[in-house]
Design an enzyme around this catalytic site. Structure first.
Site, PDB file in Angstrom:
ATOM      1  N   TYR A   1       0.584  -1.518  -0.152  1.00  0.00           N
ATOM      2  CA  TYR A   1      -0.240   0.127   0.468  1.00  0.00           C
ATOM      3  C   TYR A   1       0.527   1.311  -0.633  1.00  0.00           C
ATOM      4  CZ  TYR A   1      -4.355   2.591   0.218  1.00  0.00           C
ATOM      5  OH  TYR A   1      -6.150   2.657   0.122  1.00  0.00           O
TER       6      TYR A   1
ATOM      7  N   LYS B   1      -5.938  -2.000  -1.004  1.00  0.00           N
ATOM      8  CA  LYS B   1      -6.751  -1.820   0.699  1.00  0.00           C
ATOM      9  C   LYS B   1      -7.058  -2.861   0.942  1.00  0.00           C
ATOM     10  CE  LYS B   1      -8.109   2.416   2.768  1.00  0.00           C
ATOM     11  NZ  LYS B   1      -7.417   3.792   2.414  1.00  0.00           N
TER      12      LYS B   1
END
EC number: 1.1.1.38
Length: 562
Positions: free
Chosen positions: A101, A172
């Site tokens: 991420y 996510k």
């Protein structure tokens, strides 16, 4: 192999089984499974444990020198063997979260079409606006319980990336699983491809999205509405998370749907919840309450205003009036302090303007108050950056703040690292180690005058996985503001600095499962209290959360009839 876990009956065999990431075990298939699933000869002779596989994968991971290559490698494992991927990530969560991420995912989005290997999730183009039901039926996962959707227009601080924004929902949802125990079989990343206004993407021969200027206005609104209705028809109980929509759409979409479906916007609400949780911890460490703070924001977009509204709500819950709370929050954007009478403000910004009576005695050389003017006149105790503009928390600004506040709370939250308003190293030096700092991207500890200061990453990953876990475990029908406020409170109770007087503002990522379960419990309890889920005892609730929490272990397989 976990023989105590009941077996999973599957219809796949041979190459089809090895090509199914949710079910593939690679070299960990047992002798019996290799025989009954037609895998003999398709794998090397050795039968390995997941620990042995993880060791090999980590060694291969370490052989890559740059973060983008590491990201591509991990995504390849995810698309080959999801159980192994999550075991590897959980074993090295602090090291690998910045790779899967932020900040690395930003570069992955910019280069999405260049590094594309294999499709994941759904690409729903405006060209297919009348066939969305058909597209949803094509999803690889059919028991979907959480969707992360973007239109790619505001990807981190990088702007319009078109379908390259798909990297965000993929990343996510990987964190929903790695941090919140949501089974990957229940997740679905989606990008709404409504075109792009990024000339670099449109001119790139490798770009894989719809080559068209962005659809806007009622056409855009109707397209999103059709998408939401199609999701409701296909998965009526799914949690929908809106992600990285542009400011002009993010808040209106949230307002339109938050009371219709189970949804939230992580950029607005998740960022607000983790920020409030971090502020509550910082206030406790500084020996004060949030209601006593004067808060300045640099950045008055949907994310900044969402955080501000959450702070105001928390202040009110601590006993002061809404008007008083709003008078203690100062929003600064590129034109200066938001004030009464300023033209062209959006509705959500209008609610956060400072009244003229609050600034009538301020001293400034310009009618539009700059960030420094606010520091000098308002004497804030908290400074939060969500501007996406690097370096704007200057030495002059921070030291002016420190003149009036012994322990300033400074949160430069912009992502990725290249967009941060000030580095923790500078903030610590400029305040002689007195500032309480949390950042949006990961930073190494800072050493100043022989003392080491761990830097908390005010990372939404501390919040949204726990919210998702709590919502899904009890099948809550909404995500309310009160549920989000409970997530902040639960997070603040995990702060090492607030609890022990030392350490970082937020717990280490190695404790993320404990944090997520605590948040899930608090969120679910509030949902039950508000009537958004069936009532159960605390003991039964904790049991549901534990039962729902997915772990990356291989299950035994038995073959079903085709």
């Amino acid at each position: 192999m976990n023989n105590h876990i009941r077996p999973l009956y599957i219809p796949y065999a041979g190459p089809a089984l090895l090509s199914t990431p949710l079910l593939n075990k690679g070299s960990a298939f047992s002798t019996t499974e290799r025989k009954y699933f037609n895998l003999e000869g398709l794998l090397p002779e050795a039968i390995e444990s997941i620990e042995e596989q993880t060791g090999r994968a980590y060694k291969q991971y370490q052989s890559f020198e740059n973060d983008m290559d590491k990201h591509i490698y991990l995504r390849n494992i995810q698309d080959t063997n999801e159980t192994l991927f999550y075991r590897l990530v959980q074993n090295h969560i602090s090291e690998m979260m910045p790779i899967i991420y932020t900040p690395t995912v930003g570069a992955a989005c910019e280069n999405f079409s260049n590094i594309y290997r294999r499709g994941r999730g759904l690409f729903i183009s405006y060209e297919n606006k009348n066939r969305i039901d058909d597209l949803l039926n094509n999803a690889a996962n059919q028991n979907v319980k959480v969707i992360v959707v973007t239109d790619g227009e505001r990807i981190l601080g990088l702007g319009d990336q078109g379908i390259g924004g798909m990297g965000i929902p993929i990343g996510k949802l990987a964190l929903y699983t790695a941090c919140g125990g949501i089974s990957p079989a229940h997740t679905l990343p989606i990008v709404l491809d409504v075109g792009t206004n990024n000339p670099q993407r449109l001119a790139d021969p490798m770009y894989m999205g719809w080559r068209h200027p962005r659809v806007t206005g009622n056409e855009y609104k109707d397209f999103v509405e059709e998408f939401i209705q199609a999701v409701q028809r296909r998965w009526p109980q799914a949690l929908v998370q809106f992600e990285d929509f542009a400011q002009k759409n993010a808040m209106p979409l949230l307002e339109r749907y938050k009371n219709r479906i189970c949804c939230f916007n992580d950029d607005i609400q998740g960022t607000a919840a983790v920020t409030v949780g971090s502020l509550l911890a910082a206030c406790k460490a500084a020996g004060s309450s949030l209601a006593q703070q004067r808060v300045t924001f640099l950045g008055a977009g949907s994310a900044g205003c969402g955080i501000a509204e959450a702070i105001i709500a928390q202040m009110v819950s601590e006993g002061i009036s809404d008007a008083q709370a709003r008078s203690q929050v100062y929003m600064v954007d590129r034109w200066g302090l938001l004030q009464e009478g300023m033209p062209n403000l959006l509705d959500f910004q209008q609610r956060l303007v400072q009244k003229a009576e609050n600034t009538k005695e301020w001293v400034s050389e310009e009618p539009n108050y700059s960030l420094f003017d606010v520091m000098h006149n308002a004497k804030p105790t908290v400074l939060i950056g969500v501007s996406g503009a690097p370096g704007l928390f200057s030495k002059e600004v921070i030291q002016e703040m420190h003149k009036h506040c012994e322990r300033p709370i400074v949160f430069p939250l912009s992502n990725p690292t290249s967009r941060v308003e000030a580095t923790p190293n500078d903030i610590i030096r400029w305040t002689d180690g007195q500032a309480l700092v949390a950042t949006g991207s990961p930073f190494d500890p800072v050493t100043h005058n022989g003392q080491t200061y761990p830097i908390a990453q005010c990372n939404n990953s501390f919040i949204f996985p726990g919210i998702g876990l709590g919502v899904l475990a009890i099948k809550a029908t909404r995500v309310s503001d009160e549920m989000l406020r409970e997530s902040s409170r639960a997070l603040s109770e995990c702060s090492p600095l607030a609890i022990n007087g030392s350490g970082a503002l937020l717990p280490p990522l190695e404790e993320i499962h404990t944090v997520s379960k605590k948040i899930a419990f608090a969120v679910a309890k509030k949902a039950i209290e508000q009537g958004y889920a069936l009532e159960i005892t605390d003991e039964a609730l904790m049991q549901k959360i534990e039962q729902y929490f997915w772990k990356p272990v291989y299950r035994r397989y038995k073959r079903t009839a085709f």
